[in-house]
Design a protein around this motif. Structure first.
Motif, PDB file in Angstrom:
ATOM      1  N   ILE A 181     -27.081 138.048  81.698  1.00 20.46           N
ATOM      2  CA  ILE A 181     -28.255 138.086  82.562  1.00 20.46           C
ATOM      3  C   ILE A 181     -29.477 138.426  81.743  1.00 20.46           C
ATOM      4  O   ILE A 181     -29.400 139.208  80.788  1.00 20.46           O
ATOM      5  N   SER A 238     -33.949 138.977  82.145  1.00 18.50           N
ATOM      6  CA  SER A 238     -35.175 138.995  82.935  1.00 18.50           C
ATOM      7  C   SER A 238     -36.166 138.000  82.367  1.00 18.50           C
ATOM      8  O   SER A 238     -36.262 137.829  81.157  1.00 18.50           O
ATOM      9  N   ALA A 288     -35.324 136.172  87.002  1.00 16.45           N
ATOM     10  CA  ALA A 288     -34.156 136.443  86.161  1.00 16.45           C
ATOM     11  C   ALA A 288     -33.247 135.220  86.183  1.00 16.45           C
ATOM     12  O   ALA A 288     -33.318 134.383  87.091  1.00 16.45           O
ATOM     13  N   LYS A 340     -29.605 141.777  88.043  1.00 15.61           N
ATOM     14  CA  LYS A 340     -30.192 142.486  86.900  1.00 15.61           C
ATOM     15  C   LYS A 340     -30.424 143.948  87.236  1.00 15.61           C
ATOM     16  O   LYS A 340     -30.126 144.851  86.446  1.00 15.61           O
TER      17      LYS A 340
END
Length: 379
Positions: free
Chosen positions: A327, A329, A334, A352
């Motif tokens: 994951i 940002s 995201a 996230k």
């Protein structure tokens, strides 16, 4: 008997906490770190846009440890074979078993001028310096360049673009992301790469792939196709080992040992797992490696304490790299990958937030986890 944990980042803190639970009281546990606080480093880019989040990302180590002795000092040198560490204050620390968890430093790859002119992003004060300089760019207009489009570079570029929008400066500020390979997040699957690319483009980040940096001056970067002027230059183009390791990240066996008495955990090492796969440098890998090393240290310590008189070493558990996904940002958005599926939008952003808060809760920092969730939800 003494067990030393050198470094208290993700790998070191998780390992120390597990050793406190697994090892008998007769074993002394010593944790050494140059800072009295633990940093949730994979979220430090947030400080560029939200300085107030700093408190949620920093955890006093003393609050996180129960019985381990905490030594706040820089590790200058480690002899993994002898079981010895030299600290910056001249202290010589001997250990029976130990783990080097010193993390990594920014690798400038000896590119002329890059270390002298670019800002790294490894600590809170780096994020604060980036913010201060970028706010000047927002006022006067100009170009911010991020060198390296791995996860850290993507997150940094996303925060800068979002901050420019918040300052109503998008029309006079350019955010440029450089990558020497042919895609952003080049170490990840193609569908993840494409989703990250699309999120960056949607936030007006200019992406230049196949564009290695050759050198840097005080106000410009030399590329193969010409010169790129800049007003802010951030470098996220790779990692190297800690100074105490001579700048190297040694290759460790799949049980994560460097020598008979010393393990290397997290970004401090280059690891090959039980399946022969190279382990990427990441917080998720460091945390899981710490679990394997905690079990292996428990077996070694138990054998020593039992003193059964045999010469047979206990069989140690090999580490196998298994994570549910990745994951990253990108400003207010995201991108997440869970198995083969890529998720964006609100669902990815919620994931996230959950990852950061879940980690803090796992290291006994529930209040910090709550602070982080509140900060994320209020964006």
């Amino acid at each position: 008997m003494r067990v030393a944990v050198l470094g208290a980042g993700y790998a070191g803190l998780v390992l120390a906490q597990r050793l406190e639970r697994r090892l008998p009281p007769a074993v002394d546990i010593v944790v050494v770190d140059e800072s009295p606080t633990h940093l949730v480093q994979h979220e430090v880019h947030r400080v560029i846009r939200r300085p107030s989040v700093t408190d949620a990302l920093t955890l006093p180590l003393r609050d996180a440890l129960d019985r381990a002795e905490l030594v706040t000092e820089r590790v200058e040198r480690v002899d993994a074979d002898a079981g010895f560490a030299e600290l910056a204050d001249g202290t010589e620390l001997d250990y029976d078993f130990g783990a080097i968890c010193l993390g990594s430093e920014t690798n400038f790859h000896d590119l002329p001028g890059v270390e002298a002119h670019a800002l790294p992003l490894k600590r809170v004060h780096h994020a604060e310096a980036i913010r201060t300089q970028f706010l000047d760019v927002c006022e006067s207009g100009g170009t911010a360049v991020v060198g390296g489009a791995g996860l850290s570079g993507v997150q940094t570029a996303g925060e800068l673009a979002a901050l420019a929008r918040e300052r109503n400066a998008s029309d006079r500020v350019d955010v440029v992301l450089l990558e020497q390979f042919d895609s952003v997040t080049p170490a990840f699957p193609e569908n993840f790469q494409q989703a990250v690319h699309d999120e960056l483009a949607a936030r007006d980040v200019e992406i230049r792939t196949n564009t290695p940096v050759q050198r840097a001056e005080a106000d410009s970067i030399e590329l193969a196709e010409g010169t790129l002027p800049y007003d802010l230059f951030v470098w996220t183009g790779g990692i190297r080992g800690a100074d105490a390791m001579g700048g190297e990240r040694p290759l460790v066996r799949n049980d994560l040992r460097l020598s008979e008495r010393t393990f290397v955990v997290g970004d401090a090492a280059r690891a090959v797992d039980a399946d022969g796969e190279s382990v990427p440098a990441s917080a998720s890998a460091a945390i899981r490696e710490a679990g394997t090393v905690a079990r292996n240290l428990e077996r070694l310590v138990t054998r020593e304490l039992d003193g059964d008189g045999t010469d047979f070493a206990p069989r140690l558990k090999p580490y196998r790299f298994e994570v549910p996904g990745w994951i990253v940002s990108v400003g207010d958005g995201a991108v997440a990958q869970v198995g083969p599926t890529v998720v964006t939008g609100a669902a990815a952003k919620a994931m996230k937030t959950t990852v950061g808060a879940g980690y803090l809760s796992s290291v006994k920092a529930v209040e910090k986890a709550t602070e982080l969730v509140e900060a994320e939800l209020n964006e």
